[in-house]
Design a protein around this motif. Sequence first.
Motif, PDB file in Angstrom:
ATOM      1  N   SER A  58       0.854  -1.185   0.000  1.00  0.00           N
ATOM      2  CA  SER A  58       0.000   0.000   0.000  1.00  0.00           C
ATOM      3  C   SER A  58       0.887   1.231   0.000  1.00  0.00           C
ATOM      4  CB  SER A  58      -0.896  -0.001   1.242  1.00  0.00           C
ATOM      5  OG  SER A  58      -1.556   1.231   1.397  1.00  0.00           O
ATOM      6  N   LEU A  59       0.317   2.334  -0.489  1.00  0.00           N
ATOM      7  CA  LEU A  59       1.012   3.621  -0.415  1.00  0.00           C
ATOM      8  C   LEU A  59       0.292   4.560   0.543  1.00  0.00           C
ATOM      9  CD1 LEU A  59       2.237   4.447  -4.039  1.00  0.00           C
ATOM     10  CD2 LEU A  59       3.435   3.346  -2.160  1.00  0.00           C
ATOM     11  N   ASP A  60      -0.378   3.995   1.512  1.00  0.00           N
ATOM     12  CA  ASP A  60      -1.096   4.796   2.513  1.00  0.00           C
ATOM     13  C   ASP A  60      -0.137   5.737   3.243  1.00  0.00           C
ATOM     14  OD1 ASP A  60      -3.577   5.317   4.109  1.00  0.00           O
ATOM     15  OD2 ASP A  60      -2.268   4.577   5.711  1.00  0.00           O
ATOM     16  N   TRP A  61       1.101   5.276   3.457  1.00  0.00           N
ATOM     17  CA  TRP A  61       2.094   6.066   4.183  1.00  0.00           C
ATOM     18  C   TRP A  61       2.511   7.336   3.439  1.00  0.00           C
ATOM     19  CZ3 TRP A  61       6.715   6.416   1.467  1.00  0.00           C
ATOM     20  CH2 TRP A  61       6.881   5.477   0.434  1.00  0.00           C
ATOM     21  N   VAL A  62       2.359   7.347   2.128  1.00  0.00           N
ATOM     22  CA  VAL A  62       2.785   8.503   1.339  1.00  0.00           C
ATOM     23  C   VAL A  62       1.997   9.752   1.704  1.00  0.00           C
ATOM     24  CG1 VAL A  62       2.855   9.453  -0.998  1.00  0.00           C
ATOM     25  CG2 VAL A  62       3.647   7.131  -0.582  1.00  0.00           C
TER      26      VAL A  62
END
Length: 972
Positions: A190-194
Amino acid sequence: MSRFLAQIVVSLLPLVYLRNFAADGSNSSGFGEPKIECIAVERRALLKVKQELQITDGNGTDLLSSWGSEEAKRDCCKWMGIRCDNKSGNVILVDLSRSTFGISQYYENRGNITTSSLIELRYLNYLDLSFLSLRRINILDFIGKLSNLRYLDLSYTRLIGDIDPPDQLANLTTLQFLDISHNLGLRAKSLDWVSNLSSLRQLNLSRTDLSRANDWMSRVLQLPHLENLELKNCGLVSQKNFIPPSLSPFNNSSMYLASVDLSGNHLSAASIEIFLSTFSGSLVRLVLSSSQLEGSIPEAFGNMTSLKYLDLSLNRLEGSIPEAFGNMTSLKYLDLSLNRLEGSIPEAFGNMTSLEYLDLGNNMLEGEIPKAIWSICTLRTLQMNDNSLSGYLPQNTQSSSKCTSYSLDTLDLRRNQLVGSVPNLTMFSSLRDLRLSTNKLNGTVSQSIGQLAQLEILDVSRNSLQGVISEAHFRKLSKLIYLDLSFNSLALNISSDWSPPFQLDLVLLGSCKVGPQFPRWLRTQKNYYQLDISNGGISDSIPNWFWDLPPPLFRMNLSNNQLSGGIANSSRQWAGFPEIDLSSNQLEGPIPTFLFKVAAVHLSRNKFSRLDSLCEVNAEFNALSFIDISYNELSGELPDCWSRLYILNIVNLKNNKLSGKIPTSFGSLSQLKSLHLGNNMFIGNIPSSLKNCRELIVLAAGENNLSGPIPAWIGESLQNLTILSLRSNNFYGHIPLNLCHLSQLQLLDLSINQISGNVPKCLKNLTAMKQYGSTNTTISHSYGGAEDATADRPVSYDDNLDVVWKGTNTEFINNLGLVKSIDLSSNKLRGAIPKDITELIGLVSLNLSRNNLSGQLPLEIGHLTLLDALDLSNNHFSGRIPLSLSEVHRLSLLDLSNNNFSGKIPTGTQLQSFDAAVYMGNPELCGAPLLNKCRGEETGSGGTEEANEHGVEDGFISDGYFINVKNQHQKA
């Protein structure tokens, strides 16, 4: 202004960040001395980094030698790649990238960074460790503790594992630049952290596996300050909600997005259209090459008025190019190459007056090139190769243009349908690369081309140009390095004492008239690595100075001239191992040693008499993989030193006057693929040492005086054999059953020997002959020849073979791969034809004539529907001609004469179209086309005589026949 402004701005972003850190007096030491020495704990941490990484250059020099413990080196703020804060003395920048040390190649580090060494640098805001090997530990596990980072570059550091926030990158909330690209072992679910990195301006995750990150676009576009996004080769797939409706330039999404590179993913044109409509006002650079885009080009590109750089190459886009492209008046770079675009080039392209680079190559475009394109003053590169464009090249463009000068330096229109002559192109005074090959250009080449002083590449080959090329055509071409005039009807009218203004790398003049004298101007050329003056009308000897020229030659072709005389041995030391072609001349005498010190040598169709010098080749420095001395006057025994040439792939010595035994040293050629010894006077057995040549595909030794049984080991050891031709020798005994193990065999010729016994039933195991048709028209072998700078395919050799076809000795080359044949004629075979042979449905020719065969023909012989030639004459066959033979509609040669066939010839088929001689010598045979009527036939009925609706001719096998066979195979 730079040629491609947007691209360069993106590439300079790291330098901009570095300059900001170095020049900001409140955060950096600038260029003066720091007011406070570096902090002791940070100094110790840096020394530990040095100890752990052990960075050296290619020569083993310690690149961190400025980092030390001596008193003069105690201040770490002065160390290379380190910057400190002017006020506090804290280390704020660590840059260990290649540019810091002024090296461009990869350097080596043998250690790795541990957690404790870097986290002591708590005030660090710039960290560049690109191109260092960090694979032994995942630095991402602790990088999040450096919470002050604004710039982080970990590209090409061999990182592996999962990006698993929140303990990692998600804590770097002040980060503006993040590059963790080209780490082939990184992946993210996932790129939720971006979305936590709200200060990001540049994000590069290229080569990171994001195939499971379905939220990649929604998360990335929530970054309000993002300017540059690179997600190349990330395994991205377009989702239905490519851009959620809630996102827009006015809803906290990335309003400033200027550069996007999503190349090498799997995207859809529909999703791209949504993307374009969202960022039509901000995008300056967009790269979507190799993204598997299908369908039409979105019309939305017409709204991208700010776009300066667009790359849609290497996709599956089809249909026409939208007229709306003409609205992108700011565009400087446009690449639509390697798609399936068709139709004409829009006239509106002339509106893109800022265009500098245009590539439409490798499509299906047609029609004329719009005149307006020739009037784009800024255009530097124009590539439209590999299309179907027609019409003429520009004439008198300058008179109708508003341009005071042109910028065009590259013009590539190869492989189109352009007509007319090569015009005056002097208005393009900056032209450096001109490629017009493989068109339909005719007429002459204007002498004005000699005024293009910047020209480096001139290629007008494979056209229908004619006339004279004089010294005037080259008057100012001092920078020319690539010259290709080949395959036209041009004649070079050059004086014998001409000294060209250039030094060429490639001289390609094949089929141009450069004779009758050998071109002496070549003596002035010191750099060329490829030379082709084949078919040049040269009727002269090769001057001795030619072999002493210094160029680092890779390929030389002097074939198909009338070169005569001998070649004196030379002390020439080739810079590499070139490929030399002197075939089809009148050269004579012994072959000099230096011609064998190459990668490949073509000497066929000359008058060479000896090759004893072969034994003078140094085995340790041998690179010869190809030797063809066929159709010469070689005599005497072959030297038995072939073990020196152990990497040979191809040996062709056919059609000479060689005698004696076949050398046993041929068995040392373990990489041999093709061996031709036919039409000589060899005696004795085939040496058993050849069983070591397990790569052999073609073994042709017909037309000699070889004797003994046919070796059984051929079927055991030479499993790759496709062609076995031992015709016209003195072999005796039975056909070894081991030959049936040759599953790849397509041509078996044992004719005109003393072979006895039965036709083996196991011939049905010849698998290649059971395949209907063939996928390859040629039998080609790759070999270690020098690469051709102009070739579009690897170096290979199309094998050839002399085959007795329909009574005539014919050389097959281009369609040898389609010839599936068994010829056992003129032997002493007996017994019946085994029924199993009718399983070889791929057979094109079957010749069992002139034996002692008997019995009835197999009723299933009609299963051999691809037969073009069937010869069973001069045997003792009896019974009726099977009705199934009438199903073989492609027969163009049939001979059943001089047997004991009886009964009526099957009627209503092409069997009646053959001459009566085909059936003569069978007293009990009746019916058309024979004159003797069968019992019960009415007078004058004579059977049905039909015209040959298949157009059969009693000639050589036709190309049309082979094409038909191949097509039917592909359909099957």
